[in-house]
Design a protein around this motif. Structure first.
Motif, short mmCIF file in Angstrom:
data_model
loop_
_atom_site.label_atom_id
_atom_site.label_comp_id
_atom_site.label_asym_id
_atom_site.label_seq_id
_atom_site.Cartn_x
_atom_site.Cartn_y
_atom_site.Cartn_z
N UNK A 249 -3.18 46.63 117.97
CA UNK A 249 -4.38 46.47 117.08
C UNK A 249 -5.71 47.38 117.61
N UNK A 250 -5.85 47.30 118.87
CA UNK A 250 -6.92 47.84 119.58
C UNK A 250 -6.83 49.24 119.31
N UNK A 253 -7.69 50.23 115.65
CA UNK A 253 -8.93 50.32 115.55
C UNK A 253 -9.69 51.57 116.29
N UNK A 254 -9.14 51.87 117.38
CA UNK A 254 -9.96 53.31 118.16
C UNK A 254 -9.67 54.21 117.51
N UNK A 257 -11.82 54.76 114.58
CA UNK A 257 -13.19 55.22 114.97
C UNK A 257 -13.08 56.79 115.50
N UNK A 259 -10.99 58.11 117.85
CA UNK A 259 -10.16 58.55 119.33
C UNK A 259 -8.64 59.04 118.91
N UNK A 275 -5.40 56.08 126.94
CA UNK A 275 -6.59 56.02 127.05
C UNK A 275 -7.16 57.12 128.35
N UNK A 278 -6.99 60.78 127.60
CA UNK A 278 -7.82 61.24 126.83
C UNK A 278 -8.90 62.34 127.60
#
Lengths: 279, 288
Positions: A249-250, A253-254, A257, A259, A275, A278
């Protein structure tokens, strides 16, 4: 034979007080494969429990067919044999535990199979050991934590030496520690004893650890596949009233946006690793 | 002071060989309009504690004062206290007993000898507050409800008594994700719009993090933490050691921090975590 439970075009209706029948299953076709952990999920009232109750002949088909290890549930003569093949664990262990001593409770099933005393003792020993409950052998289930009680309920089913265990929301009333205890043990039984496992749950974080998942909605199977495959279809999952696992879910969402993350993140570890990569 | 608990002790089967001490010297205060989470593992004593707030249980030692009323005072009007402090139990099947939704919700007001029009008014309002459409659900059989609808009916039955304080005991257990979201939205609304004081009991930190302003952690009958919600999650190890888990979104931040990333604050909800991480990455401040 790869398939343990074969279900073809199963329908089931409950009679309601007003005389109108409520359709709980509306033509379900599915398989449970030997040795797998299968998660069945879906909203309250989607038909999960009704479906699972056919796996060990607690319910018999309104129409359609349920074959368990070669035996048809439709034939009443098979009922006892089928219940030995498929054991059920319910949400609330208090509804399942019958005795005031842990070992007696675990012995209840084998005793009712009419097994010789020595075999009963052997099975109880094995079931308690498999679930790491030996220390509680002579205790009263009432003196145990909720998680431990649920493990005793599982041990009672395990002592019947089933090929398959069906767990109907076994962690719904447990605290985080109890949830973890039960899940880890279920996975271990599957791995070490080769017990086919069907897990009914609302928790997507639990589904992540299963081999396959089925999503039900209004008495029908809507999606079937590996959790990683299905959770990549976030929109569809949400439309069925379900969530993604927290990490997915996170990640979703990212990504919205902007990412750049891979499409199939399921666990916290995977998310953190992505993460970190990146730029 | 709406709720003041001082040195509260309580044992089940007191004075017998089976005596079990469940609360040890608990002291706490809850203010009007607060949203307090009482969090602890199963059998930690959180339900026993909360049942003192509306005098379902009376202190064996220490005291509980609710809106100026000392619950252990033999003269205290406990009936009026229980109308002021509503209690919603974990399992709605233990709470609902009438044939239909409307009858069940009307039970409390009817027992206060209110006029019929007032009872109807209360039922209508309570159903509206929990998002149950009157025309659809008033005549519906209790047993034809889904899990989430049952919880809402149980909450409505308590709301119909117009409580100032609402105790919610693990009300989302067993609900599917959508049912859970709906109930949480109802609760949030009761707190923000109706200004009802909410005491939210749970073993899950996820919901408490999203909703509560303050969290009281109970373990083995003792108060272990009593702090604003953000402070509580700065002590993940302490929470884990008593069998609680911190919300997954905080877990992610914690793991990034372990790997040397600098992230300025702790998110409580998914939305906060998304904002926090996107901002951090956008500004490239996340790297050490």
């Amino acid at each position: 034979m790869k398939t343990l439970i074969e279900i073809t075009d199963l329908t089931y209706k409950y009679r309601s007080g007003g005389g109108n029948a409520v359709t709980a299953l509306n033509g379900v076709t599915m398989q449970v494969y030997r040795g797998e952990i299968l998660a069945i999920t879906g909203q309250n009232g989607s038909g999960k429990s009704t479906l699972a109750r056919h796996f060990n002949a607690l319910l018999t088909p309104g129409s359609g067919e349920v074959i368990v290890d070669g035996l048809s549930v439709n034939d009443k003569k098979n009922t006892a044999a089928i219940r030995r093949i498929v054991g059920m664990v319910f949400q609330n262990p208090d509804n399942q535990l019958v005795s005031s001593v842990v070992e007696e409770d675990v012995a209840f099933g084998p005793e009712n199979l009419g097994l010789p005393q020595a075999e009963i003792v052997k099975r109880v020993d094995w079931a308690l050991k498999s679930l790491d409950l030996e220390a509680y052998r002579y205790r009263s289930p009432n003196s145990l934590s909720e998680g431990q009680k649920q493990l005793v309920a599982i041990a009672g089913v395990l002592a019947m030496k089933p090929k398959c265990i069906v767990l109907d929301e076994p962690t719904a009333h447990l605290d985080p520690k109890g949830k973890r205890e039960v899940l880890e043990n279920v996975q271990r039984l599957n791995r070490d004893e080769g017990i086919t496992t069907v897990l009914l749950t609302h928790s997507m974080n639990e589904v992540v650890h299963c081999d396959r998942m089925i999503i039900m909605d209004q008495g029908l199977i809507k999606l079937t596949g590996a959790p990683r495959e299905l959770f990549a279809q976030a929109e569809q999952i949400k439309a069925l009233g379900l969530d993604l696992p927290a990490a997915a879910q996170l990640a979703y969402g990212l990504k919205l946006k902007g990412l750049t993350l891979p499409g199939n993140i399921l666990t916290i570890e995977e998310l953190v690793a992505s993460l970190c990569q990146l730029p | 002071m709406p709720i003041a608990v001082k040195d509260l002790c309580f044992s089940y089967k007191q004075g017998t060989p089976f005596e079990k001490k469940v609360l040890h010297n608990i002291s706490l205060d809850i203010e009007d309009g607060e949203f307090v989470g009482i969090i602890g593992p199963t059998q930690s004593g959180k339900t026993t504690l909360a049942q003192h707030f509306n005098a379902l249980l009376l202190p064996q030692s220490g005291s509980v004062t609710v809106n100026g009323l000392i619950t252990s005072d033999p003269q205290a009007d406990l009936i009026s206290l229980r109308l002021q402090v509503g209690y919603v139990f974990q399992n709605p099947d233990y709470q609902l007993f009438a044939q239909t939704v409307g009858e069940d919700i009307a039970f409390g007001p009817q027992n206060q000898q209110l006029r019929k029009s007032e009872v109807t008014e209360r039922v209508t309002t309570a159903m509206k507050q929990v998002g149950l459409d009157f025309d659809t659900f008033c005549q519906r059989d209790i047993y034809a409800l889904s899990g989430g609808q049952k919880r809402r009916t149980a909450i409505a039955g308590v709301l119909a008594c117009k409580p100032k304080i609402l105790i919610l005991d693990d009300v989302t257990a067993g609900l599917d994700p959508r049912g859970r979201e709906e109930i949480l939205a109802v609760i949030r609304d009761l707190h923000q719009k109706q200004k009802i004081t909410i005491i939210y009991i749970s073993n899950s930190m996820d919901e408490a993090a999203e909703l509560a302003e303050r969290i009281i952690v109970i373990n083995r009958g003792q108060k272990q933490l009593d702090e604003p919600v953000r402070e509580v999650f700065k002590k993940p190890e302490q929470l884990r050691s008593i069998g609680l888990e911190i919300p997954e979104v905080i877990n992610v931040i914690e793991k990034l921090q372990e790997r040397g990333y600098v992230i300025p604050s702790i998110p409580l909800t998914l939305e906060e975590a998304i904002d926090l991480l996107t901002t951090a990455y956008a500004q490239r401040e996340v790297k050490r």
